[in-house]
Design a protein around this motif. Structure first.
Motif, PDB file in Angstrom:
ATOM      1  N   VAL A   1       0.853  -1.189   0.000  1.00 62.80           N
ATOM      2  CA  VAL A   1       0.000   0.000   0.000  1.00 62.80           C
ATOM      3  C   VAL A   1       0.887   1.235   0.000  1.00 62.80           C
ATOM      4  O   VAL A   1       1.781   1.375   0.832  1.00 62.80           O
ATOM      5  N   ILE A   2       0.637   2.142  -0.986  1.00 64.32           N
ATOM      6  CA  ILE A   2       1.494   3.317  -1.143  1.00 64.32           C
ATOM      7  C   ILE A   2       0.671   4.600  -1.120  1.00 64.32           C
ATOM      8  O   ILE A   2      -0.069   4.875  -2.071  1.00 64.32           O
ATOM      9  N   PRO A   3       0.795   5.369  -0.075  1.00 67.49           N
ATOM     10  CA  PRO A   3       0.128   6.670  -0.074  1.00 67.49           C
ATOM     11  C   PRO A   3       0.944   7.678  -0.879  1.00 67.49           C
ATOM     12  O   PRO A   3       2.172   7.637  -0.848  1.00 67.49           O
ATOM     13  N   VAL A   4       0.237   8.551  -1.626  1.00 70.72           N
ATOM     14  CA  VAL A   4       0.918   9.563  -2.426  1.00 70.72           C
ATOM     15  C   VAL A   4       0.327  10.922  -2.065  1.00 70.72           C
ATOM     16  O   VAL A   4      -0.877  11.056  -1.924  1.00 70.72           O
ATOM     17  N   GLY A   5       1.186  11.912  -1.896  1.00 68.38           N
ATOM     18  CA  GLY A   5       0.692  13.244  -1.563  1.00 68.38           C
ATOM     19  C   GLY A   5       0.458  13.360  -0.065  1.00 68.38           C
ATOM     20  O   GLY A   5       0.765  12.450   0.698  1.00 68.38           O
ATOM     21  N   LYS A   6      -0.102  14.505   0.339  1.00 71.66           N
ATOM     22  CA  LYS A   6      -0.260  14.699   1.776  1.00 71.66           C
ATOM     23  C   LYS A   6      -1.672  14.331   2.221  1.00 71.66           C
ATOM     24  O   LYS A   6      -2.595  14.303   1.443  1.00 71.66           O
TER      25      LYS A   6
END
Length: 413
Positions: free
Chosen positions: A324-329
RNA sequence: GUGGGUAUAGCUCAGGUGGUAGAGCACCAGGUUGUGGCCUUGGUGGUCGUGGGUUCAAGUCCCACUACUCACCCCA
């Protein structure tokens, strides 16, 4: 740098899968023969081993990790499992509790110079069966061995022998000693010493000069009593009936004193000098010798390191299904909680909390993950996740509530 | 305990006869301000096992030590 002690090995994650595989197979087999797992301490009183293994054996004389503890008592890191199990059997009256067949997968310790296939800490896959003197138990032991070898697809040979009992072995030892005494000068230095300490061991000497002499030595098979001879014949008959290949090798003597009657070794030619993969036999006097009531017994142990070196393992080891990869804030918390949800569904999931998307994908690729879940501001706003199949290189936006079912079904092209 | 072999980057290894270190792989980053694998460009990384000695100069020669490894003994 502090490194591990000589002869002590780390078993790293790229190896543990293989170990688990071997252990699971052996567990299955042992339990199918109605053996129960026993776990006994690693540390025992030193005298347990000098009394069981034999005070004059090399194991006791020079290979044991023995030291004084803080109460000035001599303690030993167990060099083998049989003595420990026998101790537990007697101490807890296990036979009276209806427990008589045991197995263990456990570390052992011997202070030897390490070499291929031999370490100071090593692991035994062992079994012990108590209370039954019939050759069917010996046959059962051999059948378990054969089953392990078959399931792990190992190329080995089985050698068996009869080393007699307390009634008949002394007379053979005497005959053998007399025969060898006449040729004492032709024996190697070690064997000349063994004439006094343990003449049987001379049969096992690997020096050509000694082999020449022992080749014509009297055979133990000609001197065993009727009981031992019948027992050995019966075991052979059963092995044949079970289609287990074997050869009789009357030169096999074991390095431990407690064996009686039937003994065997399973040997591979592919392991270098330490070719014995598994070995064991009957020990009808040991329980009594250690203070229990007379109880016949039979067992064996396989060296796990040697088994592992021999069999070929061809499953790839995936330790993660999805990343799982979060991108941005302001996307991390949601992603983190989603990771937990996936884990609760039984997936192996890794959460990457920092770095660029590119580096995160590189990691996911290196870990051979099938799925990647990319979560940015856009996805949060839409209540979706960008689900990517790294194997197919297909990516789609999936509504959050559908993620699990889509992962289960797979993405269409 | 005894004998042989080895020791240079995270890994596998190059470095004739002495002139203060290289490759491949791996790793990191850019080529793509939200996209992996292949490609390409660049980068990090070594007191050359440790300590002495010879020398103007030692990865290279000498000595000692240590570690690893194979074998003996013996064992799973």
């Amino acid at each position: 740098m502090i490194q591990s002690l000589p002869g002590f090995k780390d078993i790293l994650p790229n190896e543990t899968r293989k170990w688990q595989f071997v252990e699971n197979i052996c567990r299955d087999i042992f339990e199918s023969f109605a053996y129960q797992e026993i776990r006994v301490p690693i540390l025992e009183k030193a005298q347990l081993f000098s009394r069981s293994v034999g005070n004059d054996t090399d194991i006791v004389q020079k290979e044991m990790y023995t030291f004084k503890d803080k109460s000035d008592q001599f303690v030993t890191l167990r060099p083998e499992g049989t003595a420990c199990v026998v101790r537990a059997l007697i101490q807890h009256h296990l036979i009276h509790e209806g427990m008589h067949k045991f197995y263990y997968i456990a570390p052992m310790f011997r202070y030897e110079r390490p070499q291929r296939g031999r370490f100071r800490e090593f692991h035994h896959l062992g079994v012990e069966a108590f209370g039954e003197s019939s050759p069917y138990v010996d046959a059962e032991i051999m059948e378990m061995n054969a089953e392990i070898l078959k399931r792990l697809n190992m190329d080995v040979r089985v050698e068996i022998n009869n080393i007699g009992c307390r009634k008949c072995r002394p007379s053979y030892t005497k005959v053998l000693r007399e025969y060898l005494m006449g040729k004492k000068e032709l024996l190697c230095e070690d064997c000349q010493r063994r004439l006094d300490t343990n003449p049987l061991r001379i049969l096992d000497c690997k020096k050509e000069s000694c082999k020449k002499i022992t080749a014509f030595a009297p055979s133990i098979l000609d001197y065993s009593c009727d009981e031992c001879r019948n027992h050995f014949n019966e075991v052979q008959r059963l092995l044949t009936k079970m289609n287990i290949d074997f050869v009789v090798n009357e030169k096999i003597v074991r390095g431990l004193d407690y064996y009686t009657k039937f003994v065997f070794e399973v040997i591979s030619d592919k392991l270098g000098a330490q070719g014995t993969v598994s070995a064991g036999g009957r020990y009808n006097d040991l329980v009594e010798d250690l203070g229990g009531s007379p109880t016949p017994a039979c067992g064996f142990a396989a060296g796990e390191e040697r088994v592992i070196e021999l069999f070929d393992y061809k499953e790839d080891d995936k330790f993660v299904d999805a990343v799982v990869i979060p991108v941005g804030k302001d996307t991390s918390d949601f992603s983190f909680l989603l990771t937990g949800d996936l884990r609760k569904e039984g997936f192996k999931v890794e959460f990457i909390s920092s770095g660029s998307l590119k580096s995160a994908l590189r990691k996911a690729n290196k870990w051979k993950a099938k799925w990647v879940l990319i979560i940015g501001d856009e996805e949060i706003k839409e209540n979706t996740v960008s689900l990517r199949d790294l194997e197919k290189s297909v990516q789609k936006k999936v509504r959050v509530e559908d993620i699990i079912s889509v992962i289960r079904q797979g993405l269409d092209e």
